[in-house]
Motif scaffolding. Structure first.
Motif, PDB file in Angstrom:
ATOM      1  N   GLY A   1       0.819  -1.207   0.000  1.00  0.00           N
ATOM      2  CA  GLY A   1       0.000   0.000   0.000  1.00  0.00           C
ATOM      3  C   GLY A   1       0.852   1.255   0.000  1.00  0.00           C
ATOM      4  N   ALA A   2       0.544   2.171   0.943  1.00  0.00           N
ATOM      5  CA  ALA A   2       1.290   3.434   1.025  1.00  0.00           C
ATOM      6  C   ALA A   2       2.695   3.231   1.557  1.00  0.00           C
ATOM      7  CB  ALA A   2       0.540   4.431   1.902  1.00  0.00           C
ATOM      8  N   ASP A   3       2.929   2.145   2.272  1.00  0.00           N
ATOM      9  CA  ASP A   3       4.275   1.845   2.751  1.00  0.00           C
ATOM     10  C   ASP A   3       5.134   1.347   1.592  1.00  0.00           C
ATOM     11  OD1 ASP A   3       3.546   2.514   5.353  1.00  0.00           O
ATOM     12  OD2 ASP A   3       2.844   0.479   5.772  1.00  0.00           O
ATOM     13  N   SER A   4       6.418   1.309   1.822  1.00  0.00           N
ATOM     14  CA  SER A   4       7.328   0.868   0.767  1.00  0.00           C
ATOM     15  C   SER A   4       8.528   0.183   1.392  1.00  0.00           C
ATOM     16  CB  SER A   4       7.792   2.064  -0.074  1.00  0.00           C
ATOM     17  OG  SER A   4       8.632   1.650  -1.130  1.00  0.00           O
ATOM     18  N   THR A   5       9.000  -0.869   0.745  1.00  0.00           N
ATOM     19  CA  THR A   5      10.191  -1.582   1.189  1.00  0.00           C
ATOM     20  C   THR A   5      11.376  -1.177   0.305  1.00  0.00           C
ATOM     21  OG1 THR A   5       9.694  -3.466  -0.248  1.00  0.00           O
ATOM     22  CG2 THR A   5       8.840  -3.532   2.023  1.00  0.00           C
ATOM     23  N   LEU A   6      12.549  -1.585   0.698  1.00  0.00           N
ATOM     24  CA  LEU A   6      13.748  -1.237  -0.064  1.00  0.00           C
ATOM     25  C   LEU A   6      13.709  -1.736  -1.516  1.00  0.00           C
ATOM     26  CD1 LEU A   6      16.677  -1.634   2.486  1.00  0.00           C
ATOM     27  CD2 LEU A   6      16.101   0.405   1.175  1.00  0.00           C
ATOM     28  N   PRO A   7      13.305  -2.975  -1.791  1.00  0.00           N
ATOM     29  CA  PRO A   7      13.241  -3.398  -3.189  1.00  0.00           C
ATOM     30  C   PRO A   7      12.293  -2.544  -4.032  1.00  0.00           C
ATOM     31  CG  PRO A   7      13.199  -5.307  -1.747  1.00  0.00           C
ATOM     32  CD  PRO A   7      13.072  -4.110  -0.871  1.00  0.00           C
ATOM     33  N   GLU A   8      11.161  -2.134  -3.455  1.00  0.00           N
ATOM     34  CA  GLU A   8      10.231  -1.278  -4.195  1.00  0.00           C
ATOM     35  C   GLU A   8      10.862   0.075  -4.504  1.00  0.00           C
ATOM     36  OE1 GLU A   8       5.880  -1.553  -2.908  1.00  0.00           O
ATOM     37  OE2 GLU A   8       6.940  -2.301  -1.138  1.00  0.00           O
ATOM     38  N   TRP A   9      11.533   0.659  -3.518  1.00  0.00           N
ATOM     39  CA  TRP A   9      12.155   1.967  -3.707  1.00  0.00           C
ATOM     40  C   TRP A   9      13.262   1.895  -4.753  1.00  0.00           C
ATOM     41  CZ3 TRP A   9      17.090   3.928  -2.848  1.00  0.00           C
ATOM     42  CH2 TRP A   9      17.201   5.328  -2.854  1.00  0.00           C
ATOM     43  N   LEU A  10      14.071   0.829  -4.696  1.00  0.00           N
ATOM     44  CA  LEU A  10      15.141   0.673  -5.666  1.00  0.00           C
ATOM     45  C   LEU A  10      14.584   0.546  -7.077  1.00  0.00           C
ATOM     46  CD1 LEU A  10      17.482  -1.787  -3.726  1.00  0.00           C
ATOM     47  CD2 LEU A  10      17.904   0.629  -4.195  1.00  0.00           C
ATOM     48  N   TYR A  11      13.497  -0.191  -7.227  1.00  0.00           N
ATOM     49  CA  TYR A  11      12.887  -0.344  -8.551  1.00  0.00           C
ATOM     50  C   TYR A  11      12.347   0.989  -9.053  1.00  0.00           C
ATOM     51  CZ  TYR A  11       9.495  -1.626 -12.125  1.00  0.00           C
ATOM     52  OH  TYR A  11       8.782  -1.698 -13.284  1.00  0.00           O
ATOM     53  N   ALA A  12      11.674   1.728  -8.173  1.00  0.00           N
ATOM     54  CA  ALA A  12      11.119   3.017  -8.575  1.00  0.00           C
ATOM     55  C   ALA A  12      12.215   3.978  -9.001  1.00  0.00           C
ATOM     56  CB  ALA A  12      10.300   3.608  -7.428  1.00  0.00           C
ATOM     57  N   LYS A  13      13.338   3.978  -8.290  1.00  0.00           N
ATOM     58  CA  LYS A  13      14.443   4.861  -8.643  1.00  0.00           C
ATOM     59  C   LYS A  13      15.146   4.423  -9.922  1.00  0.00           C
ATOM     60  CE  LYS A  13      14.359   7.993  -5.474  1.00  0.00           C
ATOM     61  NZ  LYS A  13      14.166   9.423  -5.820  1.00  0.00           N
ATOM     62  N   MET A  14      15.143   3.128 -10.198  1.00  0.00           N
ATOM     63  CA  MET A  14      15.744   2.654 -11.439  1.00  0.00           C
ATOM     64  C   MET A  14      14.894   3.037 -12.642  1.00  0.00           C
ATOM     65  SD  MET A  14      18.674   1.226 -10.997  1.00  0.00           S
ATOM     66  CE  MET A  14      18.834   0.397 -12.578  1.00  0.00           C
TER      67      MET A  14
END
Length: 271
Positions: free
Chosen positions: A213-226
């Protein structure tokens, strides 16, 4: 039959090639993290470690790390408990619906994680549950608990049931048998399952993407930044993530042997 020197050399070359194949991408990520340029290019013209300072001081990275550790930690503990009792039912005891249970426990493993994550998201929506990192824990457990069960089952299949029967004949209660015999014998499998559960949850992207949901884990953040907004902070956080997980696994492996080591020291120092 003794191996020839040619065979030993071939095995050595094969081992080195396998290590290079496994760790070369990680080395490339490390060089990207210390590149002064915005994008990675070889040869690297200028080096800079400022991104490590930015990552360590970033509140966003700290929050992502906290959420990822919470999810992975809870999943690890619950998977070890569920896997322990699930393995006893899977491999240790014989009961009426055991064969059906053994087949059902394998089903989540064969589902693609993307499909499983979408199905769980639809289920949460039907229950009117707002996705957060708590729902991500449930999603991870659906996929990881069966894996932990199978890992511990490997140990349970080698379990000698006569040990429990002998303890029961000597007057031990069910709790005593579980504490003194069953748990110690299955503990290596439980620890292995816990390490696998942590790694699978820590780096899980498909299930987290659909259920945090509104939370995010490190893999999600890394993918979004990539995908958008790339900077050398991305490989930097990736390297720090690898180092953090390696440190946690090292502590988990060393911790069980610490009491025995302290007991040996106490025995040697006691006159």
């Amino acid at each position: 039959m003794a191996r020839s020197s040619r065979t030993d050399k071939a095995l050595l070359i094969y081992g080195i090639a396998a290590l290079v194949f496994l760790y070369l991408p990680l080395i490339a990520v490390f060089f990207a993290s210390i590149s002064k340029g915005r994008y990675l290019s070889f040869p690297i013209r200028a080096y800079d470690t400022k991104w490590y300072g930015s990552a360590l001081q970033s509140d966003t990275v700290a929050e992502l790390l906290r959420i990822s550790l919470q999810v992975a930690g809870i999943v690890t503990l619950v998977s070890m408990v569920v896997g322990f009792f699930g393995a006893l039912a899977f491999a240790r005891y014989h009961w009426r619906f055991r064969k059906l249970y053994q087949k059902l426990i394998l089903l989540p493993i064969f589902f693609p994680q993307t499909v499983l994550g979408l199905a769980l998201l639809m289920w949460f929506n039907s229950l009117e549950v707002i996705p957060t990192w708590h729902t991500a824990v449930i999603a991870h457990l659906v996929w990881i608990s069966p894996i932990a069960t199978l890992i511990i089952s490997i140990r349970a299949f080698s379990f000698d049931p006569t040990l429990e029967e002998a303890a029961r004949d000597m007057g031990c209660s069910t709790f005593q048998i579980m504490k003194e015999i069953t748990v110690p014998l299955l503990m290596p499998g439980v620890i292995s399952a816990g390490l696998f559960a942590f790694l699978l949850s820590w780096g899980n992207f498909p299930l987290s993407l659909f259920t945090t949901g509104a939370d995010s884990t490190l893999p999600e953040w890394l993918y979004a930044k990539m995908v958008s907004g790339y900077s050398p902070l991305v490989p930097t956080v990736g390297i720090l993530t690898v180092l953090s997980s390696a440190l946690i696994l090292a502590v988990a492996l060393i911790a069980p042997s610490v009491p025995k080591f302290l007991a040996r020291i106490k025995q040697t120092t006691t006159p």
